[in-house]
Design a protein around this motif. Structure first.
Motif, PDB file in Angstrom:
ATOM      1  N   VAL A 200       9.413  -4.640   4.524  1.00 36.39           N
ATOM      2  CA  VAL A 200       8.503  -5.274   4.146  1.00 36.39           C
ATOM      3  C   VAL A 200       7.409  -5.538   5.690  1.00 36.39           C
ATOM      4  CG1 VAL A 200       7.967  -8.107   3.564  1.00 36.39           C
ATOM      5  CG2 VAL A 200       9.981  -7.080   2.931  1.00 36.39           C
ATOM      6  N   VAL A 201       6.357  -5.173   5.388  1.00 41.02           N
ATOM      7  CA  VAL A 201       4.894  -5.336   6.031  1.00 41.02           C
ATOM      8  C   VAL A 201       4.039  -6.189   5.589  1.00 41.02           C
ATOM      9  CG1 VAL A 201       3.467  -3.101   6.629  1.00 41.02           C
ATOM     10  CG2 VAL A 201       5.431  -2.515   6.146  1.00 41.02           C
ATOM     11  N   ASN A 403      -3.226  -2.884  -4.466  1.00 45.27           N
ATOM     12  CA  ASN A 403      -4.080  -2.421  -5.010  1.00 45.27           C
ATOM     13  C   ASN A 403      -4.757  -1.333  -3.880  1.00 45.27           C
ATOM     14  OD1 ASN A 403      -5.282  -2.675  -7.813  1.00 45.27           O
ATOM     15  ND2 ASN A 403      -5.549  -4.113  -6.605  1.00 45.27           N
ATOM     16  N   LEU A 404      -4.140  -1.643  -2.392  1.00 45.88           N
ATOM     17  CA  LEU A 404      -4.139  -0.609  -1.759  1.00 45.88           C
ATOM     18  C   LEU A 404      -3.477   0.729  -1.554  1.00 45.88           C
ATOM     19  CD1 LEU A 404      -4.946  -3.053   1.350  1.00 45.88           C
ATOM     20  CD2 LEU A 404      -6.514  -1.084   0.759  1.00 45.88           C
ATOM     21  N   SER A 405      -2.494   1.704  -0.935  1.00 44.66           N
ATOM     22  CA  SER A 405      -2.196   2.705  -0.641  1.00 44.66           C
ATOM     23  C   SER A 405      -0.629   2.407   0.302  1.00 44.66           C
ATOM     24  CB  SER A 405      -2.487   3.993  -0.611  1.00 44.66           C
ATOM     25  OG  SER A 405      -2.867   3.790   0.901  1.00 44.66           O
ATOM     26  N   ASP A 408      -2.246   2.393   3.686  1.00 42.97           N
ATOM     27  CA  ASP A 408      -3.575   1.640   3.623  1.00 42.97           C
ATOM     28  C   ASP A 408      -3.071   0.766   4.020  1.00 42.97           C
ATOM     29  OD1 ASP A 408      -5.317   3.720   4.017  1.00 42.97           O
ATOM     30  OD2 ASP A 408      -5.557   3.160   1.873  1.00 42.97           O
ATOM     31  N   TRP A 409      -2.197   0.150   3.317  1.00 41.67           N
ATOM     32  CA  TRP A 409      -1.769  -1.195   3.819  1.00 41.67           C
ATOM     33  C   TRP A 409      -0.584  -1.128   5.091  1.00 41.67           C
ATOM     34  CZ3 TRP A 409      -1.475  -6.028   0.871  1.00 41.67           C
ATOM     35  CH2 TRP A 409      -0.566  -7.429   1.384  1.00 41.67           C
ATOM     36  N   LYS A 410       0.136  -0.020   5.267  1.00 47.02           N
ATOM     37  CA  LYS A 410       0.516  -0.296   7.034  1.00 47.02           C
ATOM     38  C   LYS A 410      -0.769  -0.425   7.918  1.00 47.02           C
ATOM     39  CE  LYS A 410       4.595   1.475   7.299  1.00 47.02           C
ATOM     40  NZ  LYS A 410       5.772   2.790   7.098  1.00 47.02           N
TER      41      LYS A 410
END
Length: 415
Positions: A200-201, A403-405, A408-410
């Motif tokens: 979990v990030v 909706n973020l890869s 990109d989320w990380k």
């Protein structure tokens, strides 16, 4: 003749007295001399022995001195440094630091056991009692100090609510009451864990919002724990967090609904199986519906919808929209619609951007699509919109970070 006689007698008496004096002198002087020598030597030896014993006793009975930082009796001590206990002329055997809030500070000794340091800083606004014992001290040292309260504070309001059961798309979203300058410090003070375990990030959408999610939707039945350890964390200059708590959430069944606005239909899948299909109407020309992955963030059996609140002037004001479920902060809903002709659903996109299902006024008719979909849904359910003619929704517009890869989320994490 007379003079000579007297002189002779006097001489005899003089010689007789000298013999007695000499004998007395010979008998007394050596004894006195010997006695005097023996007494001086013995006294010196005894004195040296006593001094050495006294020095040894003083060395072994020297009092251990314990020092506590913050200083005992301090009324407004700092809370940004650890507590320290040191000892001179002794070794520490035990140290306990207890707060009046029921908390304790653990810590460790140095190798020589002459210093103890707390593992973390004391909390603000707390009275602490320090009990320290040293091997060379007859009694334990008991002192107190009180830390000052921070001048400015902030908290984080979190979604979902403690104890809630949500759909598989529900992120853990935290909104802070003060802009966070030190994002890394604040994020390090917050952890989100899952059972069964999954990475979990956190991702910062702004200086007041931090969301957490796994790479893919949560598994049904997951238990999620949010641990907030923000008390006394400096989020901005002179602004400190005040929360120290754990909360848990649960994930229920999986429900993912796909809205195809080219076909004007909604397909509802529960745990991978199709359970329902409904005709819908979406955003018409000039008011197209956002596309992408959206998450239900609020639910209302009935609610008022005013066009002025979403920047559309006075185009509409409906006081009792039935079965409304929010998809974006900007005002996109999936909701019941009783004012449009039944011929619209499945045939035309005529809304101002929301997704409408046929419903009845009053929200009490269990036979209509709007009622059925509402009753089958929960917060955190996923609604995917495609073929709307509109771009993908901003991930920060609602709980829509999916909706973020993953990369990109990380990239939005501060740690």
């Amino acid at each position: 003749m007379g003079v000579s006689h007297i002189s002779n007698r006097s001489g005899q008496r003089s010689r007789g007295w000298s013999r007695r004096g000499i004998l007395a002198a010979l008998g007394a002087v050596p004894a006195a001399a010997l006695a005097g020598c023996s007494s001086s030597a013995d006294a010196s030896a005894a004195s040296d022995g006593k001094d050495a014993a006294a020095t040894a006793r003083a060395a072994t009975t020297k009092k251990a001195t314990i020092t506590v930082t913050p200083a005992p009796g301090t009324g407004k001590a700092g809370f940004t440094s650890p507590v320290e206990v040191t000892v001179a002329d002794g070794t520490l055997t035990s140290v306990t630091v207890a707060g009046n809030d029921g908390s304790t500070l653990s810590g460790s000794f140095n190798e020589a056991r002459t210093k103890w340091t707390s593992a973390r800083n004391p909390y603000s606004g707390t009275k602490y009692t320090v009990t320290a014992k040293a091997e060379g001290a007859a009694e334990a040292s008991v002192t107190t100090f009180t830390t000052r309260s921070p001048g400015a504070t902030f908290v984080g309001y979190f979604t979902p609510e403690a104890g809630a059961t949500s759909g598989v798309g529900m992120p853990v979203s935290i909104n802070f009451t003060h802009a966070v300058a030190d994002r890394a410090a604040v994020q390090k003070a917050i952890t989100v864990t899952a059972e069964p375990a999954v990475e979990v990030v956190g991702h910062w959408f702004s200086d007041t919002r931090l969301d957490f999610r796994p790479e893919t939707y949560w598994a049904p039945g997951t238990k999620i724990t949010l641990s907030l350890r923000m008390k006394d964390v400096e989020g901005a200059d002179g602004v400190y967090g005040i929360q120290h708590k754990d909360v848990t959430f649960h994930i229920g069944r999986e429900q993912i609904s796909t809205v195809d606005l080219s076909a004007k239909t909604m397909t509802v899948k529960r745990n991978g199986e199709t359970v329902a299909g409904y005709p819908v109407t979406g955003g018409g020309s000039g008011h197209t519906t956002w596309s992408g992955i959206m998450v239900i963030s609020e639910r209302f059996e009935q609610t008022r919808m005013e066009s002025s609140t979403v920047g559309l002037g006075d185009e509409y004001d409906i006081p009792d929209v039935p079965h409304a479920q929010r998809l974006t902060t900007s005002g996109t809903f999936v909701h019941g619609n009783y004012w449009a002709s039944t011929a619209v659903f499945g045939q035309q996109n005529t809304s101002h951007g929301s997704i409408g299902l046929h419903d009845t006024k009053g929200a009490g008719d269990s036979s209509v699509a709007g009622y059925k979909f509402y009753e089958s849904s929960m917060l955190g359910d996923v609604v995917i919109v495609k073929n709307s003619g509109e771009r993908t929704v901003d991930p920060a517009n609602g709980l829509n970070g999916w909706n973020l890869s993953w990369a990109d989320w990380k990239a939005g994490s501060a740690v």
